[in-house]
Design a protein around this motif. Structure first.
Motif, mmCIF file in Angstrom:
data_model
loop_
_atom_site.group_PDB
_atom_site.id
_atom_site.type_symbol
_atom_site.label_atom_id
_atom_site.label_comp_id
_atom_site.label_asym_id
_atom_site.label_seq_id
_atom_site.Cartn_x
_atom_site.Cartn_y
_atom_site.Cartn_z
ATOM 1 N N ALA A 218 11.661 -16.115 3.692
ATOM 2 C CA ALA A 218 12.942 -15.549 3.268
ATOM 3 C C ALA A 218 13.813 -15.161 4.455
ATOM 4 N N THR A 219 13.182 -14.783 5.562
ATOM 5 C CA THR A 219 13.974 -14.414 6.745
ATOM 6 C C THR A 219 14.822 -15.603 7.170
ATOM 7 N N GLU A 220 14.204 -16.772 7.234
ATOM 8 C CA GLU A 220 14.969 -17.964 7.615
ATOM 9 C C GLU A 220 15.999 -18.321 6.543
ATOM 10 N N THR B 293 22.611 -13.754 -2.734
ATOM 11 C CA THR B 293 21.712 -12.632 -3.007
ATOM 12 C C THR B 293 20.325 -12.907 -2.457
ATOM 13 N N ASP B 294 19.719 -11.860 -1.900
ATOM 14 C CA ASP B 294 18.334 -11.908 -1.458
ATOM 15 C C ASP B 294 17.503 -11.427 -2.653
ATOM 16 N N ALA B 295 16.872 -12.387 -3.327
ATOM 17 C CA ALA B 295 16.173 -12.068 -4.582
ATOM 18 C C ALA B 295 14.657 -11.996 -4.398
ATOM 19 N N VAL B 296 14.230 -11.797 -3.143
ATOM 20 C CA VAL B 296 12.794 -11.822 -2.833
ATOM 21 C C VAL B 296 11.988 -10.861 -3.708
ATOM 22 N N GLN B 297 12.477 -9.631 -3.827
ATOM 23 C CA GLN B 297 11.695 -8.624 -4.561
ATOM 24 C C GLN B 297 12.006 -8.657 -6.064
ATOM 25 N N ALA B 298 12.952 -9.482 -6.465
ATOM 26 C CA ALA B 298 13.351 -9.509 -7.880
ATOM 27 C C ALA B 298 12.574 -10.559 -8.658
ATOM 28 N N ILE C 34 14.448 -16.783 -1.909
ATOM 29 C CA ILE C 34 13.140 -16.364 -2.437
ATOM 30 C C ILE C 34 12.063 -16.606 -1.372
ATOM 31 N N SER C 35 10.911 -15.978 -1.601
ATOM 32 C CA SER C 35 9.813 -16.077 -0.631
ATOM 33 C C SER C 35 8.515 -16.350 -1.379
ATOM 34 N N GLY C 36 7.541 -16.977 -0.703
ATOM 35 C CA GLY C 36 6.270 -17.285 -1.359
ATOM 36 C C GLY C 36 5.336 -16.092 -1.487
ATOM 37 N N HIS C 37 5.237 -15.296 -0.406
ATOM 38 C CA HIS C 37 4.131 -14.329 -0.371
ATOM 39 C C HIS C 37 4.360 -13.030 -1.132
ATOM 40 N N LYS C 38 5.540 -12.887 -1.750
ATOM 41 C CA LYS C 38 5.770 -11.669 -2.529
ATOM 42 C C LYS C 38 5.371 -11.869 -3.993
ATOM 43 N N VAL C 39 4.973 -13.099 -4.328
ATOM 44 C CA VAL C 39 4.639 -13.390 -5.733
ATOM 45 C C VAL C 39 3.240 -14.012 -5.832
#
Ligand code: PMP
Length: 386
Positions: free
Chosen positions: A71-73, A184-189, A207-212
């Motif tokens: 998600a940072t990238e 929108t940064d929806a990583v935690q959503a 979105i990110s892989g490791h938060k889910v």
């Protein structure tokens, strides 16, 4: 001692079913997805399948999903990409509107671009309840505003921000001819909310892989087709020429599987309900102590898994270490600022910094936590907080 993991906002334990598909692929397949031979095409087919799955989750077309290293990238690609393109055909400096609740990968980037005098920036402050008023965003728009970037769910204090309302307002403004790109940064959503990009009205979504319960080192950016932006890095023509480099095929497969396993929105809301009941027990418990204040909103505006509180006249590192020694993995706010004695920019924006020795503790629950564990956490907290 059995450990109790309450740092799911930092990362989640990988789901064994995700690990299994990744392991299978690693052992059986090694082709470069850009190669035209059979091995390459087999890897390419897996990526296509994963991309189509994520596109279904986001309600977009597969060509609008670009895989990144996390998600940072993705946040960097979104923001730097839009700015670099805007600069090409603007006389004025581009203006960016964001919030004081952003993750460091947005907040520090926008600050850096502002310091380098590449952009003008407005950081919208939250109210003391940790929420952002959509009107404040709209009021901040100027003639040179090119981008609005608003986090969906705060990784630190759990605020669920009005992404859809802001999207509606921005599309009204677009109807009048001024085209502002909305990210929108929806990583935690992703675990509990609807990431239907059309309904949200966003142009870019991270979105990110490791938060889910997926792997680390993989993420994606939804880029609405036609969005004008430049690349962050240059090289080959992978990812529809938006993000060069040989894809992390195993990570992509794992991430798509993890998102699939989240289930339908209804399934996710059921999980959210169960988790919020456990979390509320902890909120009620810590609220009884003097010198403790809950950070962030209450009720529907708070993500179901987050509890953040400030303990006045307490040592932050000491509390986290005591919890750790007692078997609980907790954090001070954001894993990315842990180790720093300074309160994060988010806690500072709530006006809680500056008081002598205030400790911030974040407990973030996950689907694996049980009522039995929460009972144990309360016992341990009772001893430490007293
Ligand atoms: N945005 C938010 C809201 C996050 O919580 C995180 C992870 N802490 C990131 C971005 C960065 O994600 P990644 O670790 O995939 O780079």
């Amino acid at each position: 001692m059995k450990r109790i993991y309450l740092d799911n906002a930092a990362t989640t334990p990988i789901d064994p079913r995700v690990a299994e598909v990744m392991r299978e692929f690693e052992l059986e397949s090694y082709g470069n997805p850009s190669s035209i031979h059979r091995e390459g095409q087999a890897a390419r087919a897996k990526i296509d399948f994963a991309r189509a799955n994520l596109a279904t989750f986001l309600n977009c077309s597969p060509q609008e999903v670009v895989f990144t290293s996390g998600a940072t990238e993705a946040n960097n690609l979104a923001i730097q990409g839009v700015i670099s393109h805007a600069i090409l055909d603007m006389a004025a400096k581009p203006h960016v509107i964001t919030t004081m609740l952003e993750h460091q990968s947005v907040y520090n980037l926008v600050k850096e671009l502002e310091n380098r005098r590449v952009i003008e920036a407005t950081f919208i402050k939250p109210g003391i309840n940790g929420m952002i008023d959509p009107d404040d965003i709209i009021r901040a728009i100027k003639a040179n505003t090119v981008l609005v970037s608003v986090i969906f769910v705060s990784n630190e204090i759990g605020s669920v921000l009005p992404i859809r309302e802001i999207g509606k307002e921005l599309s009204r403004i677009a109807d009048r001819g001024s085209r502002i790109i909305y990210h929108t940064d929806a990583v935690q959503a992703a675990k509990y909310y609807n990431l239907n990009v059309e309904k949200l009205g966003v142009d870019l979504l991270t979105i990110s892989g490791h938060k889910v319960s997926g792997p680390k080192g993989i993420g994606a950016l939804y880029i609405k087709s036609g969005t004008k932006m430049s690349n962050l890095t240059f090289g080959g023509s992978q990812e529809y020429e938006r993000r060069p480099g040989t894809q992390n095929t195993t990570g992509i497969i794992g991430m798509a599987r993890a998102y699939k396993l989240l289930g339908s929105l209804e399934d996710r809301q059921k999980t959210a309900k169960k988790i919020s009941e456990l979390r509320d027990e902890l909120i009620n418990f810590v609220s009884k102590f003097n010198k403790i204040e809950i950070n962030g909103p209450v009720g529907e505006s708070r993500a179901p898994d987050n509890l953040s509180f400030t303990i006045f006249e307490a040592d932050q590192e000491l509390i986290i270490s005591k919890l750790d020694l007692a078997g609980i993995a907790a954090s001070t706010g954001s894993a990315c600022v842990s180790g720093s004695a300074q309160p994060s920019h988010v806690i500072q924006a709530l006006g809680k910094a500056g008081k002598k020795k205030a400790a911030t503790v974040r407990l973030s629950l996950g689907k694996q936590n049980t009522a039995e564990e929460i009972k144990q956490v309360k016992k341990i907290l009772e001893k430490i907080l007293k």
